[in-house]
Design an enzyme around this catalytic site. Structure first.
Site, mmCIF file in Angstrom:
data_model
loop_
_atom_site.group_PDB
_atom_site.id
_atom_site.type_symbol
_atom_site.label_atom_id
_atom_site.label_comp_id
_atom_site.label_asym_id
_atom_site.label_seq_id
_atom_site.Cartn_x
_atom_site.Cartn_y
_atom_site.Cartn_z
ATOM 1 N N LYS A 155 41.357 0.608 37.294
ATOM 2 C CA LYS A 155 40.134 0.765 36.497
ATOM 3 C C LYS A 155 38.909 0.173 37.196
ATOM 4 C CE LYS A 155 40.365 -3.176 33.289
ATOM 5 N NZ LYS A 155 40.321 -3.569 31.880
ATOM 6 N N ASP A 156 39.119 -0.649 38.248
ATOM 7 C CA ASP A 156 37.987 -1.185 39.022
ATOM 8 C C ASP A 156 37.492 -0.210 40.086
ATOM 9 O OD1 ASP A 156 38.003 -3.548 37.633
ATOM 10 O OD2 ASP A 156 39.215 -4.630 39.105
ATOM 11 N N ARG B 192 32.814 -0.605 26.143
ATOM 12 C CA ARG B 192 33.771 0.314 25.512
ATOM 13 C C ARG B 192 34.481 -0.357 24.338
ATOM 14 N NH1 ARG B 192 38.992 0.081 25.889
ATOM 15 N NH2 ARG B 192 38.874 -1.427 27.583
ATOM 16 N N ARG B 193 34.998 -1.568 24.574
ATOM 17 C CA ARG B 193 35.701 -2.277 23.495
ATOM 18 C C ARG B 193 34.731 -2.622 22.362
ATOM 19 N NH1 ARG B 193 38.385 -6.025 28.062
ATOM 20 N NH2 ARG B 193 40.216 -4.753 28.530
ATOM 21 N N ARG C 276 32.389 -13.546 30.302
ATOM 22 C CA ARG C 276 32.735 -13.173 31.674
ATOM 23 C C ARG C 276 33.672 -14.217 32.272
ATOM 24 N NH1 ARG C 276 30.129 -10.657 35.487
ATOM 25 N NH2 ARG C 276 32.189 -10.812 36.387
ATOM 26 N N ARG D 53 38.260 -17.194 30.974
ATOM 27 C CA ARG D 53 38.026 -16.691 29.614
ATOM 28 C C ARG D 53 38.917 -17.400 28.600
ATOM 29 N NH1 ARG D 53 36.951 -10.163 30.161
ATOM 30 N NH2 ARG D 53 36.273 -10.255 32.319
ATOM 31 N N CYS E 150 30.649 1.623 34.313
ATOM 32 C CA CYS E 150 30.639 0.344 33.569
ATOM 33 C C CYS E 150 29.537 0.294 32.516
ATOM 34 C CB CYS E 150 30.381 -0.819 34.532
ATOM 35 S SG CYS E 150 31.835 -1.329 35.411
#
Length: 306
Positions: free
Chosen positions: A43-44, A94-95, A112, A118, A206
């Site tokens: 996904k990166d 998105r979330r 971040r 986190r 992104c």
């Protein structure tokens, strides 16, 4: 190796730039022959790789769903049981877009840092009631026990390529390409080609909320794709399917090295890869015909303006 994305931890990902944030330094090392392959979270990786590079392997996908990790004081709860105005941390537009619509009583703030950072921010401060992370990352780090709730696709569609690892190599390095191709998982390859083609045709990244869900069953590939406004109030979501049941061609063909959205997978039937890519493009075209471009451009402008 550290990348720009690893170092800039005080700014929202959607503000810094596109996906190459986490890949550029690694690709430079690949180009200089300092390394022969680079492992990324798929996904990166942007849907168009720089010339001279390809994804030579996509490994079997870990659980692609998003997970909720709760502050110790909220252990055993679910998102819908948290007090009103509870703050949820996520670095993903998105979330946030999907969950704001689903849980309007909660507040969503940017968080971040790598997973350790986190989790530390969550546990040691009172800023967040919970944070949203990819289940795959938590599992790979051995922190599966921190998952308090898995978000089903009905709650939160996941990111393109989420849960899959990709091995990036030099496109012309046949020896390395042949070696890593044994790591390909055919089902994951086809699902991720469809997802990446969907995002590429939408010109997502992104800085806009684009989400997917794929299922491969009995030779049929099902792709659900959606786009959202930043607050989740405006959205488009559709599902399409296609057959990917094709035999592997045994004879060598001149286009053996053809890439599908940056992926080279010689040991996966090329017709199946084409069908998966077309599915992604067709679903994106359907959403665009229903107004997806407007939703995404407004989301992009609002994100840039914040």
């Amino acid at each position: 190796m550290s990348t720009t994305g690893d170092k800039i931890l005080d700014t929202a990902l959607s503000k810094i730039g596109e996906k190459s944030l986490f890949t550029k330094e690694l690709e430079n090392a690949l180009e200089r022959n300092e390394v022969d392959l680079v492992v990324h979270s798929l996904k990166d990786l942007p849907t168009s790789l720089p010339p001279g590079f390809t994804i030579g392997a996509v490994c079997k996908r870990e659980n692609p769903l998003d997970a909720v990790v709760f502050h110790p004081k909220n252990c055993g709860k679910m998102l819908n049981l948290l007090p009103e105005k509870s703050v949820i941390g996520t670095s993903s537009l998105r979330r946030a877009a999907q969950l704001k619509k689903k849980f309007p009583q909660l507040e969503f703030r940017d968080i971040r840092g790598n997973l350790n950072t986190r989790l530390k921010k969550l546990d040691e401060k009172e800023d967040f009631s919970a944070i949203i992370l990819a289940a795959a990352g938590l599992k790979r780090m051995g922190w599966e026990n921190r998952i308090g709730q898995l978000l089903s696709p009905e709650d939160c569609l996941y990111a393109v390529g989420q849960g899959a690892l990709a091995v990036e190599v030099r496109a012309k390095d046949q020896e390395i390409l042949n070696m890593v191709s044994a790591l390909h998982d055919a089902d994951t390859v086809l699902r991720c080609i469809a997802e990446r083609a969907f995002m590429k045709h939408l010109e997502g990244g992104c800085s806009v909320p684009v989400a997917v869900n794929t299922v491969l069953k009995d030779g049929q590939l099902y792709l659900t794709g959606a786009v959202y406004s930043l607050d989740g109030s405006d959205s488009l979501k559709e599902t399409m399917q296609t057959s990917v049941s094709y035999p592997q061609q045994t004879e060598d063909r001149p286009n053996d090295d053809v890439q599908h959205v940056g992926i080279t997978a010689k040991n996966v039937p090329s017709q199946a890869q084409e069908a998966a890519e077309n599915l992604g493009v067709d679903l994106a075209s359907l959403l665009l015909s229903k107004g997806a471009k407007h939703i995404l451009s407004v989301a992009r402008q609002l994100n840039d303006a914040h």
